[in-house]
Design an enzyme around this catalytic site. Structure first.
Site, PDB file in Angstrom:
ATOM      1  N   ASP A  50       0.857  -1.178   0.000  1.00  0.00           N
ATOM      2  CA  ASP A  50       0.000   0.000   0.000  1.00  0.00           C
ATOM      3  C   ASP A  50       0.896   1.232   0.000  1.00  0.00           C
ATOM      4  O   ASP A  50       2.069   1.156   0.377  1.00  0.00           O
ATOM      5  CB  ASP A  50      -0.903  -0.034   1.241  1.00  0.00           C
ATOM      6  CG  ASP A  50      -2.013   1.000   1.158  1.00  0.00           C
ATOM      7  OD1 ASP A  50      -2.256   1.516   0.057  1.00  0.00           O
ATOM      8  OD2 ASP A  50      -2.619   1.296   2.195  1.00  0.00           O
ATOM      9  N   ASP A 287      -2.281  -1.864   6.223  1.00  0.00           N
ATOM     10  CA  ASP A 287      -2.526  -1.441   7.602  1.00  0.00           C
ATOM     11  C   ASP A 287      -3.979  -1.056   7.862  1.00  0.00           C
ATOM     12  O   ASP A 287      -4.335  -0.722   8.985  1.00  0.00           O
ATOM     13  CB  ASP A 287      -1.614  -0.265   7.980  1.00  0.00           C
ATOM     14  CG  ASP A 287      -1.836   0.953   7.080  1.00  0.00           C
ATOM     15  OD1 ASP A 287      -2.630   0.854   6.115  1.00  0.00           O
ATOM     16  OD2 ASP A 287      -1.213   1.996   7.344  1.00  0.00           O
ATOM     17  N   ASP A 291      -7.634  -3.309   3.516  1.00  0.00           N
ATOM     18  CA  ASP A 291      -6.604  -4.243   3.053  1.00  0.00           C
ATOM     19  C   ASP A 291      -6.880  -5.674   3.509  1.00  0.00           C
ATOM     20  O   ASP A 291      -6.166  -6.595   3.109  1.00  0.00           O
ATOM     21  CB  ASP A 291      -5.221  -3.820   3.582  1.00  0.00           C
ATOM     22  CG  ASP A 291      -4.781  -2.470   3.069  1.00  0.00           C
ATOM     23  OD1 ASP A 291      -5.014  -2.194   1.874  1.00  0.00           O
ATOM     24  OD2 ASP A 291      -4.226  -1.678   3.849  1.00  0.00           O
TER      25      ASP A 291
END
Length: 537
Positions: A50, A287, A291
């Site tokens: 990410d 995080d 996700d």
């Protein structure tokens, strides 16, 4: 014979090596929640990351706004934005950054608040039927046609890595959840600084042959700018995932592009599945709650402790310091474990392979199996058990290649067949010179231990001082046992003829191992050529 086929110390050695790796990772602020994940991470060839919290620092900063409505002053726009963020819950990094800069105690209370959604990419507040505001991704709020007149202004700000949100006036949608008739007021600028050590971290993965895929919900131009600053290869190959409407389009894009923007949670999962379908071993770092689907789907999932509790709970690894630069040490630890276990396992398989084949031959040829369990213990102790534990805990960051079991068996075969060859010829000598069974058992026990030493020397390469010291200690231990503790391992005194046979076959061992190695290499080369011919056809 059956006892010789059991790799009795292998399970203990593997368990100790994995436990030691977990302890070493804990010292580096990494929590291991699945014991086998370090092995999986060592085999990863695609790493999906990410943007926020991985490439960039998790702390986001408000950098100002760009007015789009000339009827409102800068101060008026900031008042509208301040009231907006003061009504929202600080449930994501964006809102936390905005509230830190703009939240007031005397803000205007909204009658309805719509929290941020990863699907819609916006949040909204309403002060009544005539006055509502929305904040989020410009292209999702305005649509492609409405966003077109403002795209150039937004992308100019995104080019330096800034995140651009749109503040717009609107009317609530027909279901009370959506929005209608958005009127753009201003672009809101936020920024996550790229981590200082990001370039070194991603350079490590590049050198190790690991492809980086950046998967983010932000605008692809912003994501690409951050990826470029972090030194990620192929950062200019980016795509807006909102334009990928089918799973087939997602699968086609996963091999073409390295940067994906405007990715929805379900699309992250689809990207992981598409990469896995192409035989990649995929790791995912994240995080946030958005996700979670991808983290669960990945072969190895890594969460940041500073992120959501859900992401941390379902991940295999948690970086307690939330610092992505810890990843190279985690990968190196995984490689240490799998490479060392693989070469140590080959030591155990030598005994298992030759014991199995020799047992079958002894049954069909009607001769006595020449080794007793206590004699096999001599080989297990000196040529397998002690050295395997030493090798399993050594540093080893070599790239993991091939399949574990195949590699271990191929490495063990030359020594196993050398044992078999030596023992069969020793038994033939017994028939020719009428040597008693006790002497033959002792000779075979010493010879298979010596073959184990040659195998150990091969497995331990590249040789260092520790390996030389280990070999010297093991040879000294063998001499001590033969001289002072022969009864413990059922070793009998040898006659002059017995010593001659022992010396003769000891001198033959290196040549036999070398010839069998060359034969195995030639066979593998022929198989590879045949396999290549099939693929070509």
């Amino acid at each position: 014979a059956v006892i010789g086929m059991i790799p009795e110390g292998l399970y203990l050695m593997v368990s100790l090596a994995l436990a030691a790796s977990v302890l070493r990772l804990a010292q580096r602020n990494t929590l291991v929640q699945d014991l086998k994940c370090t092995e999986t991470l060592a085999r990863v060839d695609v790493l999906c990351v990410d943007k926020t919290g991985t490439i960039t620092q998790p702390e986001m900063a408000y950098c100002g706004l760009l007015p789009l409505d000339t009827q409102l002053t800068q101060e008026g726009l900031e008042t509208v934005l301040s009231d907006f963020v003061s009504n929202m819950e600080p449930d994501n990094e964006t809102m936390q950054a905005l509230q830190k800069a703009l939240k007031r105690d005397d803000f205007r209370k909204a009658v309805q608040v719509l929290g941020f959604s990863s699907e819609t990419k916006y949040s909204a507040v309403s002060y009544g039927e005539e006055e509502s505001y929305v904040l989020g991704a410009p292209e999702f709020i305005l649509g492609a046609e409405g966003y077109a007149p403002h795209r150039a202004v937004a992308e100019e700000a995104m080019a330096d890595g800034s995140r651009v949100l749109l503040l717009a006036a609107c009317r609530p949608g027909p279901n009370g959840r959506g929005i209608a008739d958005p009127h753009p007021l201003a672009f809101i600028l936020l920024r996550n600084p790229v981590r200082e050590n990001a370039k070194e971290t991603f350079a490590y993965f590049r050198d190790q042959g690991v492809t980086i895929k950046v998967i983010s919900g932000d605008n692809p131009v912003t994501v690409a700018a951050a990826a470029r600053e972090a030194g990620i290869e192929g950062a200019d190959k980016y795509v807006d995932a909102s334009t990928l409407t089918t799973e087939a389009e997602v699968a086609a894009a996963c091999e073409t592009y390295n940067v994906f923007g405007r990715v929805k949670p379900n699309q992250k999962k689809q990207l992981i599945q598409a990469l896995q379908s192409k035989k990649h071993t995929v790791a995912m770092t994240g995080d946030g709650v958005n996700d979670v689907l991808a983290l669960k789907e990945a072969d190895c999932s890594v969460a940041m402790a500073s992120g959501s509790d859900v992401a941390a709970q379902i991940s295999d690894l948690v970086l307690m310091n939330s610092d992505f630069s810890s990843m190279p040490s985690v990968v190196a630890e995984g490689r240490r474990v799998i490479n060392n276990i693989e070469r140590a396992a080959s030591l155990y398989l030598v005994k298992n392979i030759f014991s199995l084949i020799l047992a079958v031959i002894s049954i069909t040829a009607a001769f006595s199996y020449p080794l007793t369990p206590s004699q096999l213990t001599l080989m297990s102790l000196l040529a397998i058990g002690i050295p395997s534990l030493i090798l399993a805990l050594e540093p080893n960051e070599n790239l993991v290649q091939g399949k574990f079991l195949r590699n271990a068996i191929l490495r063990a075969l030359p020594a196993a067949f050398t044992d078999l060859f030596i023992i069969i010829f020793v038994l033939l000598f017994q028939q020719a010179f009428q040597i008693n069974n006790n002497e033959i058992s002792t000779i075979t026990a010493l010879l298979v231990t010596i073959v184990g030493f040659f195998m150990l020397w091969k497995v331990a390469k590249p040789v260092n001082r520790l390996h030389v010291g280990m070999m010297a200690g093991l040879i000294a231990a063998l001499v001590f046992i033969v001289l002072f503790l022969p009864g413990l391992f059922s070793l009998s005194p040898l006659s002059f003829g017995g010593y001659l046979i022992l010396i003769l076959f000891t001198l033959l061992i290196p040549s036999v191992i070398w010839l069998l190695n060359k034969a195995l290499e030639g066979l593998l080369l022929l198989l590879q050529k045949a396999e290549g011919g099939k693929h070509a056809a």
